[in-house]
Scaffold this active site. Sequence first.
Site, PDB file in Angstrom:
ATOM      1  N   ASP A 159      54.916   7.504  14.837  1.00 14.95           N
ATOM      2  CA  ASP A 159      55.586   6.217  15.014  1.00 14.95           C
ATOM      3  C   ASP A 159      56.212   5.801  13.693  1.00 14.95           C
ATOM      4  OD1 ASP A 159      54.881   5.914  17.639  1.00 14.95           O
ATOM      5  OD2 ASP A 159      53.140   4.612  17.229  1.00 14.95           O
ATOM      6  N   GLU A 168      51.822  12.534  16.675  1.00 18.72           N
ATOM      7  CA  GLU A 168      50.764  11.539  16.508  1.00 18.72           C
ATOM      8  C   GLU A 168      50.145  11.151  17.845  1.00 18.72           C
ATOM      9  OE1 GLU A 168      52.052   7.833  14.759  1.00 18.72           O
ATOM     10  OE2 GLU A 168      50.158   6.847  15.201  1.00 18.72           O
ATOM     11  N   TYR A 224      20.907   8.964  15.484  1.00 21.85           N
ATOM     12  CA  TYR A 224      19.713   8.792  16.321  1.00 21.85           C
ATOM     13  C   TYR A 224      18.533   9.623  15.822  1.00 21.85           C
ATOM     14  CZ  TYR A 224      22.158   6.035  19.805  1.00 21.85           C
ATOM     15  OH  TYR A 224      22.810   5.030  20.438  1.00 21.85           O
TER      16      TYR A 224
END
Lengths: 367, 703
Positions: free
Chosen positions: A248, A196, A100
């Site tokens: 995972d 995780e 911005y």
Amino acid sequence: MTTKAKKPTPVEKKLVGLADLVIQAAERSKDPTLQIPIRALSNVSFNERKGMIEMGEKKQARSFFNVGMAKKFMQTMLVADALAELQRAELTTSLREIYYRTKHTIKDSHENTFDTQDESDPIIEDLEVSLAALREELHVRAENAGSIVGPVVFGDDGDRVDCSKLGKGGYSVPSIVEPEYLEIRRCTADFVLLVEKGTQWNRLSEDKFWRRYNCILLTGNGQPPRGVRRLARRLHEEWRLPIYVLVDNDPWGYYIYSVVKQGSINLAFESQRMAIPKAKFIGLSSADPERYGLPRNVGIKLNDKDMARAKELMNYQWFKKPAWQAEIKRMLTSGLKYELDALANKDFQYLTKQYLPRKLRERDWLD
Amino acid sequence: MTTKRESVAVTRLIPAVAQSAPDPAARRKPSSNPVERVTAVEMGARQREISVSEFFTKNRHLLGFDNPRKALLTCVKEAVDNALDACEEAGILPDVTVRLEVVPIDGVTAPATQATRFRLTVTDNGPGIVRQQIPRIFAKLLYGSKFHRLRMSRGQQGIGISAAGMYAQLTTGKPVRIISRTGPRAAAHFFEVQIDTKKNEPLVHESKQIDWDQPQGTQVTLEVEGRYQKGRASVDEWLEQTSIANPHARLIYHTPEGETKEYVRAYHEMPPSPREIKPHPYGIEFGMFLKMLQDTKSHTVAGFLASDFCRISPSLADEMCKAAKVTPAMKPRDLKGSAAETLYRTIQHTKIMAPPTNCLSPIGEKAILSGLYKQIKGEFYTAVTRPPAVYRGNPFVIEAGLAYGRRSDEQNKPEKPIAPKAEGEHEEDDVELARVIRYANRVPLLYQQSACATFKAVLGLSWKNYGVAQSRGALPAGPMVIFVHMASVWVPFTSESKEAIADYDEIHKEITLALRECGRRLGLYLRRRERAASEYRRRNIFELYIEEVVEACNRLKGGKVPKEKLKKQLQHIALSRTGGTKTDEVLGKTGGGPEGLPHSIIVTESGVESEVSVASESGPEQASEASETRAGHRDEAAGGGSPSESKSGGSKHLNRGQSPGKPTAKGSRTGLFGGWTDGKDKADQALSWSAKRAAHARRGTTA
Ligand SMILES: Nc1ncnc2c1ncn2[C@@H]1O[C@H](COP(=O)(O)OP(=O)(O)O)[C@@H](O)[C@H]1O
Ligand SMILES: [Mg+2]
């Protein structure tokens, strides 16, 4: 902006150097050109000895008077200017705020300097690598997206933060954890478990796993942000704690582990300060479903993208160890992936009470 | 005008009438329902002659008076067509004034767009009409000078202006008022006439000599019911398109809203006068053939063939008679039935030379360019006149033209104020389709576009080959006006209302060939422009960003950079890296003609490149110049060039704004691509001024 004459920081000097480059080139009627190290697999190598990814020497020229690069060149100068402003003002900011700050409509045109943040983010990374300045040194912070709980005490802006007294929510890891900003006052843990997923971290925290096994629980809610990785690295380096990574069982999980261990391809130059070559992969392994009796019906079929990604990983030099090749191959042969959450199929507290204790007992991890 | 005017039998003209006249019972299919049967006697009682006026009332739509809006246009069209035809036939450069006024009803004058009654006055500087003829011309249907000959003209059937008069009479009851004067020494006559609708004969209400400020010409005034609306198929559009195809005419239009639009004369040569020809045997239908056998002045069939048709020699006439087993010396009136049919067939199967083509008067490439340039704002113009061709024994010429692009001042003019764009916002590019303007014998066709051969040919061309986008089955996309003109002694329309040209193979092919050549030139221009523009874009990009880079450097250096110097240095590098002055040249910033693009005008930011002089007006002081030009061209034509072959030598480049602008041209270019700005008009005036000077200079050197 501050008016008092302060000595410019080394980073500020580097940023001002970009302006000098343009002025000197113009003086000699030369096309101003920046040399930017290439941030891609083609320009990284795996240092076996150090056990981390290192950036190569390949550079890409970014010239102003080239139609394809002119806009990027201009954008680079604008971002450099904004970063120098941060240095002088001694402020930190986010990637979004940089976007911005540098966005405006170019005079006499309909064109914006930046149309989306996707244009400014890579420029900041370009500057990081070409100036060899860490993002933290550039005063740009990432989102606070990590949590920590366990027997460790920090000093944060003069406040004492005892992470064993923060309930199950723990302490939110700031994005900049350099010693100047975050002090590690005391630590009595035996190891760090980097999880995780936030959901599994919650499970372990709620079950007070850390107290029973005297460890630190750390999560980055997915791909760990820089603050989390850097904190793990400090705990490892300064307090000699082993790091275990729990992800995972899918290609993405493997990759997260590899980034923690040897660094990312994109910002390979940061490996020096981020990578933890001795980190261990504790699970979920493709061997676990059989070993722990997870039924096939809690697995998820690998899709085409998973398979392609898995094969790509097998080709990375740092996954060439036979044990890793077997690990990934086993996943591909089974055709299934498993989430950590699937352990709940056996019992809500299976992770805390059965899985991890057995893993640790059997020293069942991959290096 | 010496051509005789006479009355035309209705049956020759209006098939609908011709067919309803013979006993319809004879042709009626036997009906299975006996209750409905009507005896021949009963029917006979109902059969009577249909007066043309009655016919008109029932069939207004065939003549273009279907609704008030179209009727108003048709009245304007009939009067202006006649004015232009008459001027051209008399060899006078036309000056035509059209005045459209709202007629107050019960003392209330409605705004133009809501009014229902209008007074139309059309004044020309033509040859005038002799006194005795005036009533019949304006108050007798099917009375004219143009039907009994094959000659290219706008009007054909002698039905035009009297039909408009009839419409006026039917809708407002007001007579047609005419002023006409045949020369400065003749008196001006004023008439008020109406039609006796039973007898199709004029009723003269008023006839007197008056003082008229005009030395010569005709003025017609009609009061009609109508609707005035701008936009597609409007009077305004029709006049504008007329001025494009008739750049030799000066048109002044006083709109019902009180504006005055002037379409200047951009071309100072008369179109070559078309010659009259006899019909070619291939173009005659059997019914007409029978009629001609009855009407001929020849005493033998062979003599009839040789004298009433073109391209039949006496020996060929004999040969054909023999082949058809018809005695060549037989009386034409006695040849009937199957014998006549055999002769007709034989003629159709005999190889006969194509008709002469000097009866045609195409507009010409240069005049088309002048017309397009004058009325349409663009960057590129081109025109093609095809050699004459023949369909069904009728010679014709196809002409096509293109005006492409927006004038640069229009491009730069921001349509909306620059508003910073938010994330996800983009510049929307709306797809503008090309516009087709169609003409038959210089008259714009505004209705039934999709039925017209010209439109079909435009759709059939692969414009993509020429760098113009086109979706399947659609018009090409882009800021483009496509001009197509068919000139012929007999334009085949798809219907009586003369709105679309029939799609004969020969005609379609000629249109395609003309458009293809225009397209090819446009493609060359676009490619060349694209090349230059990409260099220009590169430079533009750099210029755009230099400012930003300089500012960033300055801030990085704590505001201690000599900004102007750095900017100059960077701009210098930019220039040297984008082809430098070479790009300027290709972009037409420095000069050079439109090479390889014959009969084209290219308009660039700084001027006009062309082979023809453009947009100059003949004011009083220019009158001699104009005639000079005309004389010059007569010579050229005498040199043996057909109109389409004549080319003027050399090309020139005019720099706009260089010469002191003397405001002469008041061309109201309403612009098919958008509106005008005031500043723009000044530039154009300067342009036309310099164009005239350049033209003058050139003549000076060749004299
Ligand atoms: N303004 C005019 N000046 C001279 N002659 C005219 C004018 N208007 C009409 N005429 C004559 O009147 C005739 C009839 O005109 P019109 O009814 O429009 O039929 P057309 O134009 O089809 O012949 C024309 O053929 C022409 O000879
Ligand atoms: Mg007429």
